[in-house]
Design an enzyme around this catalytic site. Sequence first.
Site, PDB file in Angstrom:
ATOM      1  N   ILE A 151      12.585  -9.048  -9.703  1.00  0.00           N
ATOM      2  CA  ILE A 151      12.161  -9.810  -8.575  1.00  0.00           C
ATOM      3  C   ILE A 151      10.661 -10.695  -9.137  1.00  0.00           C
ATOM      4  CG2 ILE A 151      12.762  -8.269  -6.763  1.00  0.00           C
ATOM      5  CD1 ILE A 151       9.795  -7.435  -6.463  1.00  0.00           C
ATOM      6  N   ASP A 152      10.239 -10.271 -10.189  1.00  0.00           N
ATOM      7  CA  ASP A 152       8.878 -10.845 -10.850  1.00  0.00           C
ATOM      8  C   ASP A 152       9.182 -12.190 -11.462  1.00  0.00           C
ATOM      9  OD1 ASP A 152       7.900  -8.521  -9.799  1.00  0.00           O
ATOM     10  OD2 ASP A 152       7.999  -7.722 -11.881  1.00  0.00           O
ATOM     11  N   GLY A 195       4.794  -8.763  -7.974  1.00  0.00           N
ATOM     12  CA  GLY A 195       5.013  -9.940  -9.221  1.00  0.00           C
ATOM     13  C   GLY A 195       4.469  -9.426 -10.528  1.00  0.00           C
TER      14      GLY A 195
HETATM   15  O1  F6P Z   1       8.781  -5.090 -11.691  1.00  0.00           O
HETATM   16  C1  F6P Z   1       9.066  -5.122 -10.337  1.00  0.00           C
HETATM   17  C2  F6P Z   1       8.015  -4.462  -9.397  1.00  0.00           C
HETATM   18  O2  F6P Z   1       8.501  -4.363  -8.059  1.00  0.00           O
HETATM   19  C3  F6P Z   1       6.463  -4.876  -9.642  1.00  0.00           C
HETATM   20  O3  F6P Z   1       6.635  -6.274  -8.876  1.00  0.00           O
HETATM   21  C4  F6P Z   1       5.803  -4.014  -9.143  1.00  0.00           C
HETATM   22  O4  F6P Z   1       4.764  -4.037  -9.370  1.00  0.00           O
HETATM   23  C5  F6P Z   1       6.466  -2.787  -9.533  1.00  0.00           C
HETATM   24  O5  F6P Z   1       7.763  -2.989  -9.788  1.00  0.00           O
HETATM   25  C6  F6P Z   1       6.333  -1.608  -8.839  1.00  0.00           C
HETATM   26  O6  F6P Z   1       7.036  -0.560  -9.515  1.00  0.00           O
HETATM   27  P1  F6P Z   1       7.351   0.789  -9.030  1.00  0.00           P
HETATM   28  O7  F6P Z   1       8.805   0.714  -8.124  1.00  0.00           O
HETATM   29  O8  F6P Z   1       7.327   1.647 -10.103  1.00  0.00           O
HETATM   30  O9  F6P Z   1       6.420   1.295  -7.784  1.00  0.00           O
END
Ligand code: F6P
Length: 369
Positions: A151-152, A195
């Site tokens: 999504i980033d 992001g």
């Molecule tokens: O890389 C996608 C993402 O949703 C980022 O935007 C966010 O910082 C991270 O993953 C969150 O990761 P997790 O699902 O491990 O909390």
Amino acid sequence: MRRGAAASLRPPEGRCRRGARYGARVRVGILTAGGDCPGLNAVIRACGRRLMRAGHEPVGLLRGYRGLAERDHMVLDHPALSGILHLGGTILQTSSYNPFREPDGIEKVKAAQQADPLDAIVAIGGEHTMMITGRLHEEIGLPVLGVPKTIDNDVTGTDFTFGFDTAVQIATDAIDRLHTTAQSHDRVMVLEVMGRNTGWIAVCAGIAGGADGIVIPELELTVEELADGIARRHQFGKDFSIIVVAEGAELAFASGEKRVIRESEETDNYGYPRLGGIGEALARELEARTGYETRVTRLGHVQRGGTPTASDRLLATRYGIQVAEMALAGEFGQMAALRGAEMTSVPLSEVEGIKTVDLRYLEVARTFF
Ligand code: F6P
């Protein structure tokens, strides 16, 4: 375009290749690794269906590279690939298993490939998964290919990743909803979006939703500048403001002080810090400086869940078809990529670092605040 070392798997004259190694069919493992994102199932479906159409056999490897190392597979036949185009998440499940970091991880991968060889392995993942996939090709010669997801939208080598459009749509919907309540109460609303270390979601949703201020990691904007902007809006008769902040941004002050806000000191399996919390910190500072009542919304994983937009389904389907073609052509060590309007491929060895926001987008947003 650099080609992988292995021979082309494309069957002559469209028929299945028959040979001592491949038997009647080519077997292509598909896995999803790292965080999930909307559109993963659309890639799995498109890649699998394209392979089946040519008489080959897609195989699902469960929970990322763990499924490869531990030979945890699922059948990807027509029923398994049916009815999943519109579903969020991944039918293959996902994990951050990194064979280079797990005890005996690489040995397990090699043993699995020897016992039950796959002719190609398609890894759908983010920047870190692409790095692991590139190393598996370079260091142990695995017939791997990558598909960028996140999504980033921060994977280098491709213009856009699938999942990004859905996240931007969800954040834009949130801004629309915040507008009506902000207006009713004369409030400042701070929306924190995901992001990681880039501001793609913040900038694109901010433009689409008509935000009055956008804070991203790529460009410093001080608390004082934001507060002044809000005060100016009030002078012009606008009694509410919407500020979008990317989770990876820092809290910057005119004095030069910068504060990194983290939810916790924990890191994930790939070593990334857990981000989040800048929204609350920024809201406190803005309320103190402007005197306007301020509220915070942190969208979090809502941005990653649920149905992909039509645009993401289309992009994910194109990625799936592209990587299936690449697998059949033996383009190992490559990643499917979108360049302009065209699907193409780039060497995984060139996929490094993160793709930061094109600041021309921010210039577009600034026309309005
Ligand atoms: O890389 C996608 C993402 O949703 C980022 O935007 C966010 O910082 C991270 O993953 C969150 O990761 P997790 O699902 O491990 O909390």
